[in-house]
Motif scaffolding. Structure first.
Motif, PDB file in Angstrom:
ATOM      1  N   ALA A   1      77.100  -0.926  65.840  1.00 58.60           N
ATOM      2  CA  ALA A   1      76.289  -1.196  67.031  1.00 58.60           C
ATOM      3  C   ALA A   1      77.074  -0.932  68.313  1.00 58.60           C
ATOM      4  O   ALA A   1      76.517  -0.441  69.305  1.00 58.60           O
ATOM      5  N   VAL A   2      78.368  -1.245  68.315  1.00 58.88           N
ATOM      6  CA  VAL A   2      79.180  -0.985  69.515  1.00 58.88           C
ATOM      7  C   VAL A   2      79.312   0.522  69.722  1.00 58.88           C
ATOM      8  O   VAL A   2      79.222   1.007  70.865  1.00 58.88           O
ATOM      9  N   SER A   3      79.509   1.260  68.637  1.00 58.60           N
ATOM     10  CA  SER A   3      79.568   2.720  68.742  1.00 58.60           C
ATOM     11  C   SER A   3      78.236   3.266  69.241  1.00 58.60           C
ATOM     12  O   SER A   3      78.205   4.203  70.055  1.00 58.60           O
ATOM     13  N   LEU A   4      77.147   2.706  68.737  1.00 55.44           N
ATOM     14  CA  LEU A   4      75.823   3.176  69.152  1.00 55.44           C
ATOM     15  C   LEU A   4      75.619   2.983  70.647  1.00 55.44           C
ATOM     16  O   LEU A   4      75.078   3.863  71.332  1.00 55.44           O
ATOM     17  N   ILE A   5      76.053   1.838  71.160  1.00 53.30           N
ATOM     18  CA  ILE A   5      75.967   1.611  72.606  1.00 53.30           C
ATOM     19  C   ILE A   5      76.749   2.678  73.355  1.00 53.30           C
ATOM     20  O   ILE A   5      76.294   3.222  74.367  1.00 53.30           O
ATOM     21  N   ASN A   6      77.928   2.993  72.847  1.00 56.75           N
ATOM     22  CA  ASN A   6      78.741   4.022  73.506  1.00 56.75           C
ATOM     23  C   ASN A   6      78.131   5.405  73.359  1.00 56.75           C
ATOM     24  O   ASN A   6      78.266   6.248  74.259  1.00 56.75           O
ATOM     25  N   LEU A   7      77.460   5.674  72.237  1.00 55.20           N
ATOM     26  CA  LEU A   7      76.816   6.983  72.072  1.00 55.20           C
ATOM     27  C   LEU A   7      75.609   7.110  72.996  1.00 55.20           C
ATOM     28  O   LEU A   7      75.334   8.200  73.520  1.00 55.20           O
ATOM     29  N   VAL A   8      74.889   6.016  73.177  1.00 50.17           N
ATOM     30  CA  VAL A   8      73.806   6.031  74.170  1.00 50.17           C
ATOM     31  C   VAL A   8      74.392   6.273  75.559  1.00 50.17           C
ATOM     32  O   VAL A   8      73.850   7.042  76.365  1.00 50.17           O
ATOM     33  N   THR A   9      75.523   5.627  75.823  1.00 54.11           N
ATOM     34  CA  THR A   9      76.228   5.864  77.082  1.00 54.11           C
ATOM     35  C   THR A   9      76.681   7.312  77.183  1.00 54.11           C
ATOM     36  O   THR A   9      76.647   7.911  78.266  1.00 54.11           O
ATOM     37  N   ALA A  10      77.088   7.874  76.053  1.00 52.54           N
ATOM     38  CA  ALA A  10      77.551   9.268  76.046  1.00 52.54           C
ATOM     39  C   ALA A  10      76.444  10.211  76.491  1.00 52.54           C
ATOM     40  O   ALA A  10      76.702  11.204  77.196  1.00 52.54           O
ATOM     41  N   VAL A  11      75.219   9.919  76.071  1.00 50.03           N
ATOM     42  CA  VAL A  11      74.099  10.755  76.516  1.00 50.03           C
ATOM     43  C   VAL A  11      73.984  10.685  78.026  1.00 50.03           C
ATOM     44  O   VAL A  11      73.810  11.711  78.709  1.00 50.03           O
ATOM     45  N   GLY A  12      74.100   9.451  78.580  1.00 50.40           N
ATOM     46  CA  GLY A  12      74.000   9.299  80.027  1.00 50.40           C
ATOM     47  C   GLY A  12      75.098  10.026  80.771  1.00 50.40           C
ATOM     48  O   GLY A  12      74.846  10.715  81.772  1.00 50.40           O
ATOM     49  N   ILE A  13      76.336   9.900  80.284  1.00 50.26           N
ATOM     50  CA  ILE A  13      77.454  10.575  80.954  1.00 50.26           C
ATOM     51  C   ILE A  13      77.359  12.087  80.767  1.00 50.26           C
ATOM     52  O   ILE A  13      77.700  12.865  81.672  1.00 50.26           O
ATOM     53  N   SER A  14      76.867  12.523  79.610  1.00 50.65           N
ATOM     54  CA  SER A  14      76.711  13.960  79.372  1.00 50.65           C
ATOM     55  C   SER A  14      75.722  14.583  80.346  1.00 50.65           C
ATOM     56  O   SER A  14      75.883  15.744  80.743  1.00 50.65           O
TER      57      SER A  14
END
Length: 1232
Positions: free
Chosen positions: A1109-1122
């Protein structure tokens, strides 16, 4: 039983002898009656020795004592030798060796074979125990001789070894009793195919199938790309040849200077032109307005932020892991709520695991047990030290504000046998000293004992050997005659006292275990705080003990509160790290935004206050978001506090750099005011800022569809924070830049506004250092013909490799990672995995809707004689035969089985008063038979004892309240009194059956155990619904304390794909809409972001970052930063007016790429690198490592791959550069 059959069997017994025999056998019957053939075989031998007219043939008296009976001197036999044929003994033993104890899941033979337990028991050892009067069970000493075949060596004259007919466990008894059940007799088990093995790895052509597919995919993509390049090159060469290569320069110039007829412009270009013109003019007017009234705008913005931030006074910070990671409507959460509602929360565990690695072991030559190895930790002095520590902890007292009195362990302890009014000795404390009832006198006890003519001293070691192998014994077989039961009345199973042993070599264990169990009160209960306070005192004593140089133990420890305490501690300790990280980012922004045209104007042209204002805008947007959601009651979490500011800072800093750098690079036009200049610049860059912010915000709002509370709340907070950040940048930051521009024009110093300098501000555009560097060197090198091909091939290979790695990423989050690197819990987890022999308890819980009172209902649950072969407990037993696949190590206890055995008239457990004031009521087994002469049930023609509905309902409460003792070990108090819930109408609305998992060491095993448990529970539910009278919605489910944490990993992969897809969708849609339905630009934008996410997951596999779940939050964040890395570049390319794709890509790379590099990459990287020094492993792995990967991959794809991709597949040249704004509307009409 009829030894020689009907009419051929004779007896020679008095009524007194029969009564005595029945009384002696009643104890064994209570345990063995669940298997009739075993019970008959056991009684057979003793009946023969007591009542057979031919007993003198097989029995020889060895000791007689003169006693006085009824005033007359008589000779009493106190010892004899019995000679038995080995075949009879072996068959009898085999019929009994697998009989179970439902309360423990162990074997009954383990309580009837002395120190050998079930594993090492043999027929000879079994009979030796039966004939040993020192065990408190045998009425006299019997020396059993097992004679093989017709061997007469050593037999006394006239002795013929007894060779009666012993029954096999799967045979019907002569009295008509059914064969033993599968759980008690392997020969009765049906032939079952083994469960299917785990699916084999996917393979193709002898190699990893996914690897082969990835290789093929990469080859196909590279070949397709190279073919595209080759065809494009040939077509371009042919076109040049047809047009004449020497005139290219003039042709290009001519294209740009001539008017383009509306018929030559595509519909997409016209729509894009309208969209860009509308957004630019709108933001231009808006920016001019904001810059014209800066103080008013700043005041209004501050008021709005302040109003929203007031909600922070009611902020609720969620720290309970259950509330964070388990949705209220999830299956595991509903199961936990059901379990806790009916049975209470699982008790709180406070535990020490102690070792003594430097202490040497010893060998003890025992009179009874031979030579035994004793490890260094199993020594008398250390056991006494452990007892002293245990007693010190037991004596903890403290003042409780909640109770308004002095509180102690008895106020909060788990006391299974006296839950209503416990004393300290009623509290469940499991440890090795409990085998001595926590008595120093018992540990020091010694006695002389004679065995086989040898006299030796026996001491604590003999008693300990016996108890470790027979923890259920009320009396050992040594001359000490001490009990193995704990002082609170229950047994201490071996795996709860010692650890780190192999097979049954218990005395060679490497660790001692000390466990205090507390009741787990609801959080709103005042005693919950009392329990926390006791645990705080417990930790203090243990930590002081560990620091004491005189301590001889090396140990690990934990309290129930430790996990939450350590997480909160590391969060507090890592706050300075985050502060330093933000400070580094602030210093970078303040320095990087400055113009620095000359040393004299250094303090004038710096942008310290503008950088500070940008940071404040980010902070205010986060505060406003948190305040708003606090107003409406959506709780926050530590994850939000740690991640959202970073995310908004990445978005905000990028927009700040794009805006400020564009303003610095642009020159004010003639007749244009400063406010108009700012407005015009904003009109140029704001659509790009809107594109990114809107994409990210919609992305996060859709991410709030997640079922995980932590992910959902993060997405909501992040979405609003990004929107607020954009809104404040369009208002407060524009106003702040306007004020700073006024100061700069007046040549006033930034920090000292009253001081001005003489050097004038240059009107030339300030391109800074990065833009010329990227324009002159980086873009030409990157967009070279051969470099572009190399880049495409490398990124295609990287993408395909990441797809392969992505399919091998580990799913889960080991609880060790939640601890800081210096936490005492890390040693505890290490000791737990190393020394514990079984895993966590697992309960099979039944809901309302099943009729336990009917015979069919009992048979569908129980596992003794007459029960269904595929009953609830029997299916669990089958699962334990394959522990590597089922993850169940010990079968479930069964209150139904023990209740049936408790009712059996062959035992003393359930009787009725026949005399006195309680006549007709239940009589406990420890009451004299003179007062209780009537059984609760009459004897049955068969052994399949089943109470009627009336008897079931009448005696079940008595069973659940009956304390087990030597006379009746089947009492339900302690074992089952909290496992059966009966409503006011007498219906059983909930019950549970406890088994044990195998030792589970990581999140993958916990998740697999959960999945297998649910599969088993589903199979049991399906079978039990077929029982007549069962409700169609009746259900059996498994409950383990850890299920709520690991359930998410059963669905986190599809849920993650859904969440990320929901985030990717708006980036495509918004990009298309804001670029005027430019589908190609939106598609290229989407492809690049997908590649960033896939490559991120691939690197996670390489860098040992698990997916959770923590990785998923960061991957969602990754979409935003991308989006920040990609969308600005895509829009800049789409709006470029250069004649070729390569030139447009070069312009976008230089102009926008430099701003993105300075604003996103260089803003994030310093702050991320600081996080490497955090103590929390979660921060190191999921915030430092993962955010570093996201930033570097975003930078690589945004500034290397995307420009190259656009040169091959980017949109054609937009024609709006040759049209005046007034021609936009007619063109749109043509399109429509």
């Amino acid at each position: 039983m009829l030894d020689q059959g009907e009419e051929n069997t004779y007896g020679c017994c008095s009524l007194g002898q029969l009564t005595s025999l029945e009384r002696s056998l009643s104890l064994s019957k209570g345990v063995l009656n669940r298997c009739p053939s075993c019970a008959e075989n056991f009684a057979h031998m003793h009946c023969m020795a007591t009542c057979s007219p031919n007993q003198t043939v097989a029995v020889k008296v060895t000791k007689v004592m003169n006693v006085t009976y009824l005033g007359q001197p008589k000779d009493a036999v106190v010892a004899y030798s019995a000679y038995i044929n080995n075949q009879f003994a072996e068959t009898a033993f085999q019929s009994c060796k697998n009989v179970r104890l439902p309360a423990t899941g162990g074997f009954a033979i383990s309580t009837m074979c002395g120190r050998y337990g079930a594993t090492l028991c043999t027929p000879q050892r079994w009979y030796d125990f039966q004939g040993d009067s020192s065990n408190g069970l045998a009425p006299l000493d019997i020396d059993f001789h097992l004679i093989k075949g017709h061997d007469t060596t050593g037999l006394p004259e006239g002795v013929i070894p007894y060779n009666g007919q012993a029954l096999k466990c799967n045979e019907v008894t002569p009295s008509g009793s059914e064969p033993c059940s599968c759980q008690d007799c392997k020969d009765s088990c049906p032939s079952l195919p083994p469960p299917p093995p785990p699916p084999a790895p996917f393979r193709l052509a002898g190699m990893d199938g996914f690897l082969l597919i990835s290789i093929i995919l990469s080859c196909v993509l590279i070949c397709a790309f190279l073919l595209y390049v080759f065809v494009s090159f040939r077509m371009s060469s042919k076109k040049k040849k047809d047009q004449g290569g020497g005139k290219r320069k003039d042709k290009t110039k001519d294209i740009f200077q001539r008017k383009i007829h509306p018929s030559e412009v595509t519909c997409a270009n016209k729509t894009s032109l309208v969209a860009q013109d509308f957004l630019s003019s709108l933001f231009q007017r808006w920016g001019t307005l904001m810059a014209s009234y800066p103080l008013t705008v700043l005041l209004f913005s501050a008021v709005v932020v302040a109003v929203l931030s007031v909600g922070l006074k009611s902020i609720e910070l969620t720290t309970d892991p259950v509330e964070l990671w388990s949705a209220p409507n999830s299956q595991a959460r509903q199961e936990k709520d059901f379990h806790d509602k009916h049975f209470g929360p699982f008790f709180r565990t406070n535990q020490l695991i102690l070792t003594a690695p430097d202490k040497k072991g010893s060998i003890y030559d025992s009179l009874l047990f031979g030579k035994q190895n004793f490890s260094g930790i199993v020594s008398k002095d250390l056991i006494i030290q452990l007892l002293e520590l245990q007693q010190k902890i037991q004596q903890i007292e403290f003042w409780s504000e909640d109770l308004n009195r002095t509180a102690s362990l008895k106020d909060v302890c788990y006391a299974p046998l006296n839950p209503s009014n416990p004393s300290l000795t009623d509290c469940a404390v499991n440890s090795l000293p409990q085998y001595f009832q926590n008595s120093l006198e018992n540990i020091n006890a010694k006695a002389n004992m004679t065995e086989l003519g040898v006299t030796k001293e026996v001491d604590w070691r003999d008693h300990l050997i016996y108890c470790l192998n027979s923890p259920l014994s009320f009396k050992d077989i040594t001359a000490l005659g001490m009990s193995c039961m704990a002082d609170y009345g229950a047994p201490v199973f071996t795996f709860l006292a010692v650890g780190g042993y192999e097979d049954d070599d218990y005395t060679n264990a490497e660790a001692l275990i000390l466990t205090f169990s507390l009741n787990n009160f609801p959080r709103e209960d005042p005693k919950f705080k009392v329990a926390l306070q006791w645990e705080k005192e417990f930790l203090k004593i243990v930590q002081d003990y560990q620091k004491n140089p005189a301590t001889n133990f090396t140990f690990a420890y934990m309290a129930e509160r430790s996990l939450e305490d350590e997480i909160n501690r590391t969060t507090a300790e890592d706050i300075p790290i985050f502060m330093i990280s933000y400070l580094v980012i602030f210093v970078y922004i303040a320095v990087a935004l400055g113009e620095y045209s000359s040393c004299k104007r250094l303090l004038v042209d710096s942008k310290f206050l503008v950088g500070l204002g940008g940071i404040l805008v980010v902070g205010c947007s986060v505060l406003a978001s948190m305040g708003f959601y606090s107003w409406i009651g959506i709780p926050s979490s530590l994850v939000i506090l740690q991640v959202v500011p970073f995310l908004v800072l990445a978005v905000g800093a990028d927009n700040i750099f794009i805006f400020v750098l564009e303003y610095q690079r642009d020159v004010r036009r003639a007749g244009e005011t400063r406010e108009q200049h700012i407005g015009r610049v904003l009109g140029h860059v704001a659509p790009s800022m809107l594109l990114c912010s809107l994409s990210e915000s919609v992305c996060f709002f859709l991410g709030a569809l997640s079922t995980m509370p932590a992910v959902r709340s993060f997405a909501l907070y992040a979405a609003l924070a990004v929107l607020m950040d954009f809104a404040l940048q369009m208002t407060a930051f524009v106003a702040l830049l306007s004020l700073d521009a006024r100061r700069q024009v007046k040549n006033r110093c930034e920090l000292f506004c009253c001081v001005s300098v003489s050097a004038k501000h240059s009107n030339k555009p300030n391109e800074g250092f990065l833009l010329p560097l990227m324009r002159k060197y980086y873009a030409p090198a990157l967009l070279n013909r051969y470099t572009r091909i190399f880049v495409m091939v490398v990124f295609i290979l990287m993408f395909c490799a990441s797809i392969f790695l992505m399919l091998h990423v580990k799913v889960g989050l080991d609880q060790e990672l939640a601890m800081p690197t210096d936490s005492y819990m890390l040693r505890y987890f290490s000791y737990l995995h190393k020394y514990f022999e079984v895993g966590v308890p697992v309960y099979f819980v039944t809901k309302r809707g099943f009729n336990f009172t009917s015979e069919e209902g009992m048979n569908a649950v129980c596992s003794s004689v007459g029960c269904d072969q595929f009953s609830l407990t029997q299916k669990i037993q089958y699962a334990t035969n394959f522990p590597d696949l089922s993850y169940i190590a010990i079968p479930a206890n069964s209150w139904v089985d023990d209740f049936i055995d408790w009712l059996n008239p062959g035992s003393r457990c359930c009787r009725l008063y026949t005399l006195g004031p309680n006549q007709g009521e239940f009589c406990p087994a420890n009451i004299s038979s003179l007062l209780c002469g009537r059984k609760c049930m009459n004897a049955s023609a068969t052994s399949a004892i089943r109470p009627s509905v009336e008897l079931f309902n009448r005696f079940l409460p008595d069973f659940l309240g009956n304390r087990p003792d030597l006379q009746c070990s089947k009492g339900g108090l302690g074992a089952y009194d909290t496992s059966v819930v009966i409503d006011g109408g007498g219906e059983i609305i909930a019950s549970r059956f406890m088994a044990y998992h195998t030792t589970l060491t990581n999140s993958q095993e916990y998740t697999a155990a959960l999945q297998k448990g649910r599969e088993l529970a589903s199979s049991i539910t399906e079978a039990m619904r077929k029982v007549p009278g069962t409700s169609p919605d009746f259900e059996v489910f498994t409950y383990t304390l850890t299920n709520v944490f690991y359930e998410q990993y059963l669905t986190i992969v599809p849920e993650g794909l859904f969440n990320i897809s929901m985030c990717l969708l708006p980036t495509f849609v918004v990009c298309c809409l804001l670029l005027g339905l430019d589908l190609l630009s939106g598609l290229l934008n989407l492809i690049t972001i997908i590649m960033i996410v896939v490559d991120t997951v691939g690197v996670m596999t390489l860098w040992s970052i698990d997916y959770n779940a923590v990785s998923l939050i960061n991957l969602v964040t990754a979409v935003g930063i991308s989006v920040e890395f990609v969308s600005h570049m895509t829009r800049s390319f789409a709006l470029s007016t250069k004649p070729t794709r390569v030139e447009r890509a070069a312009e976008a790379t230089a102009n926008m790429g430099s701003a993105v590099f300075a604003g996103v990459a260089m803003t994030n990287l310093p702050g991320i690198l600081v996080l490497a020094f955090a103590k929390a492993q979660l921060i190191q792995i999921f915030f430092f490592r993962l955010n570093l990967v996201i930033t570097l991959l975003g930078l690589a794809h945004g500034l290397i791959f995307l420009p190259v991709l656009l040169t091959y597949f980017g949109t054609d040249l937009y024609s709006h550069s040759v049209f005046p704004a007034s021609s936009v509307a007619p063109l749109l009409c043509v399109c429509i």
